[in-house]
Design an enzyme around this catalytic site. Structure first.
Site, PDB file in Angstrom:
ATOM      1  N   ARG A  23      52.315  32.681  47.244  1.00  0.00           N
ATOM      2  CA  ARG A  23      51.266  32.837  46.227  1.00  0.00           C
ATOM      3  C   ARG A  23      51.805  32.626  44.805  1.00  0.00           C
ATOM      4  NH1 ARG A  23      46.406  35.806  47.544  1.00  0.00           N
ATOM      5  NH2 ARG A  23      45.910  35.225  49.661  1.00  0.00           N
ATOM      6  N   ARG A  27      47.034  34.442  39.999  1.00  0.00           N
ATOM      7  CA  ARG A  27      46.477  35.186  38.864  1.00  0.00           C
ATOM      8  C   ARG A  27      47.488  35.879  37.962  1.00  0.00           C
ATOM      9  NH1 ARG A  27      42.318  38.104  42.658  1.00  0.00           N
ATOM     10  NH2 ARG A  27      44.199  37.842  43.886  1.00  0.00           N
ATOM     11  N   ARG A  36      41.646  28.695  35.721  1.00  0.00           N
ATOM     12  CA  ARG A  36      40.687  29.397  36.586  1.00  0.00           C
ATOM     13  C   ARG A  36      39.461  29.891  35.816  1.00  0.00           C
ATOM     14  NH1 ARG A  36      37.813  31.923  39.104  1.00  0.00           N
ATOM     15  NH2 ARG A  36      38.163  33.379  40.830  1.00  0.00           N
ATOM     16  N   ASP A  72      43.674  27.155  50.258  1.00  0.00           N
ATOM     17  CA  ASP A  72      43.543  28.439  50.944  1.00  0.00           C
ATOM     18  C   ASP A  72      43.495  28.210  52.441  1.00  0.00           C
ATOM     19  OD1 ASP A  72      42.983  31.431  50.140  1.00  0.00           O
ATOM     20  OD2 ASP A  72      41.859  31.005  51.961  1.00  0.00           O
ATOM     21  N   TYR A 149      39.445  36.210  60.492  1.00  0.00           N
ATOM     22  CA  TYR A 149      38.429  35.977  59.453  1.00  0.00           C
ATOM     23  C   TYR A 149      37.121  35.470  60.060  1.00  0.00           C
ATOM     24  CZ  TYR A 149      41.904  36.808  55.867  1.00  0.00           C
ATOM     25  OH  TYR A 149      42.850  37.401  55.071  1.00  0.00           O
TER      26      TYR A 149
END
Ligand code: CP3
Length: 343
Positions: A23, A27, A36, A72, A149
Site C-alpha cells: 500500500r 492516503r 485523490r 485494487d 468479499y
C-alpha cells in the site's frame, strides 16, 4: 534499472536488501491526497495517467526498490459482473453477494483487453516511465480472499457467510473458487504480458482459516494459478496475512517468495519455509509510529534474521496505515538500505 528486488526474489546475490511497502501509494502521502481530491478511488484506478502518477510517487518520494501497480484486488470482481462501490469509512461494498448456485451463474469470465483495458494501459505507461528506475509489480487477490468479499458483500470480521458456505455447501464453494481462479489466472497473465515484471498474490484473509480448511479450500487454487503462470518466467510472490499457522502449507504453493506478516518471528519463519523460497516482510506497520531508535532496532533484527533466507525482500507485514508520518516511511527505506549494505 535497479533490479535488486528481482534478484532478491530469485535468491541471487544483492548489494543490499531491497524494500517496497505494501500500500505504498496511498492516503498517508500528501501527494496522493492531492490527486485523490480530484477523483474518487475507482476513477483513479481506471484513469491510466493518474494511476501511473500515484504508482510512481513512492518510488520518487521514498526511494523504494519496486513499484506496485495502483489498482485494487476487487477490480476484476467488478469485471465479473458485480457492482462495486467504495464508501468513505466503510470500504468496499459489492451488491447482491454470491450465496447460491443461481448467483454463481451471474458471474462472467473476463477478457482483460476488453474488460480491463485501463489496467493494461497503466502498466504500459509505467514500464516506459520506470525504465531507468525500478521494476513494476502486478498483483491480484488470491481466490479465497476474493471469495470472502464476493460472499459477504464487503469486508468482514468473522467471515460467517463464507465459512458457512465452505463447510455446508462445499461443492458450491469449490465452483465459485474455480471461476475466480480462472479469472485471476487470465488477469495476471495479461498483466505480465503487458509488462509486469513480478506479481504478488494477496491472500489477506487466508489466516482466518483452520489449516485443514486452508489446505482444502484455498491452497489448491493458489497452486493452480502459480503453476499456470510459471512459464511466463516472472517471480511470483504469495503474501499470506496471519500466516503463523500456515507456513508449512504455504511453502508448497510453488511461489518464489512467501510474504509474511509480523505476528511470526522471521527467523523461525525462514526455518519453517526452508531454503527453496525467498521471504518478504515483516515489520509491524505500527513500528513506523515509534521513533528512529526503536525502528532501527527492529529493522536491524529483521535484516539479520533475513540473511538466512534464500533471498529477502524487506516489507511491512501488512499495508502501511493511512496515519503514518511520511518521514518515517522514508527513514525506513534509508535504514534498510544502509544497515543491510554494512552487514
Ligand atoms: O500497494 C499499493 O500501493 C497498490 C495499491 C493497492 C490498493 N489496494 C489501493 C487501495 C493494493 C495492492 C490493494 C490491495 C487490496 N485491496 C487488498 C489486499 C491487500 C491488503 O491490504 O490485505 C485488499 C484486502 C483490498 C480491498 C480494499 N481496498 C479495502 C478493504 C479497502 C478499504 C480500506 C481502505 O484502506 O480504505 C480498499 C481501498 C483502497 N485500496 C485504497 C487504496 C489506496 C484507499 C482508497 C482511497 O484512496 O480512499
Amino acid at each position: 534499472m535497479n533490479d535488486t528486488f528481482l534478484r532478491a526474489c530469485r535468491g541471487e546475490s544483492v548489494e543490499y536488501t531491497p524494500i517496497w511497502i505494501m500500500r505504498q501509494a496511498g492516503r498517508y502521502l500528501p501527494e496522493y491526497q492531492k490527486v485523490r481530491a480530484k477523483v474518487d478511488f475507482l476513477t483513479l484506478c481506471k484513469t491510466p495517467e493518474l494511476a501511473a502518477e500515484v504508482t510512481i510517487q513512492p518510488v520518487d518520494i521514498l526511494g523504494v526498490d519496486a513499484a506496485i501497480l495502483f489498482s485494487d484486488i476487487l477490480i476484476p470482481v467488478e469485471a465479473m459482473g458485480m457492482k462495486l462501490r467504495f464508501l468513505e469509512r466503510k470500504g468496499p461494498v459489492l451488491n447482491r453477494p454470491i450465496r447460491t448456485e443461481r448467483d454463481l451463474k451471474r458471474l462472467k469470465r473476463i477478457e482483460p483487453e476488453v474488460d480491463l483495458p485501463f489496467v493494461l494501459d497503466t502498466i504500459k505507461i509505467l514500464r516506459k516511465a520506470l525504465r531507468r528506475k525500478v521494476p513494476l509489480i502486478g498483483f491480484a487477490g488470491a481466490p479465497f480472499t476474493l471469495a470472502t468479499y464476493m460472499i459477504e458483500g464487503g469486508s468482514s470480521k468473522n467471515f460467517l457467510n463464507t465459512k458457512t458456505m465452505m463447510l455446508s455447501e462445499p461443492q458450491l464453494f469449490h465452483n465459485l473458487m474455480g471461476k475466480i481462479t480462472e479469472v485471476t489466472e487470465t488477469y495476471l497473465s495479461a498483466q505480465i504480458k503487458a509488462g509486469a515484471q513480478a506479481v504478488q498474490i494477496f491472500d489477506s484473509w487466508a489466516g482466518a482459516l483452520a489449516p485443514d480448511d486452508y489446505k482444502a479450500f484455498s491452497l489448491p487454487y493458489v497452486k493452480r494459478i502459480i503453476s499456470n503462470l510459471r512459464p511466463l518466467g516472472v517471480p511470483i510472490i504469495y503474501f499470506v496475512n496471519n500466516c503463523g499457522g500456515l507456513l508449512e502449507l504455504a511453502r508448497t504453493s510453488g511461489a518464489d517468495v512467501i510474504g509474511i506478516d509480523w505476528r511470526v518471528d522471521i527467523g523461525k519463519a525462514i526455518t519453517r519455509l526452508g531454503r527453496d523460497v525467498s521471504v518478504q516482510g515483516n515489520l509491524d506497520p505500527v513500528a513506523l509510529f515509534s521513533d528512529e531508535k526503536v525502528l532501527e532496532r527492529k529493522v536491524g533484527d529483521i535484516l539479520k534474521k533475513g540473511r538466512r533466507a534464500k533471498g529477502h525482500v524487506f516489507n511491512l507485514g501488512h499495508g502501511i496505515l493511512p496515519q503514518t508520518p511520511p518521514h518515517m516511511a522514508r527513514a525506513l527505506v534509508e535504514m534498510v538500505h544502509e544497515l543491510s549494505s554494512k552487514q
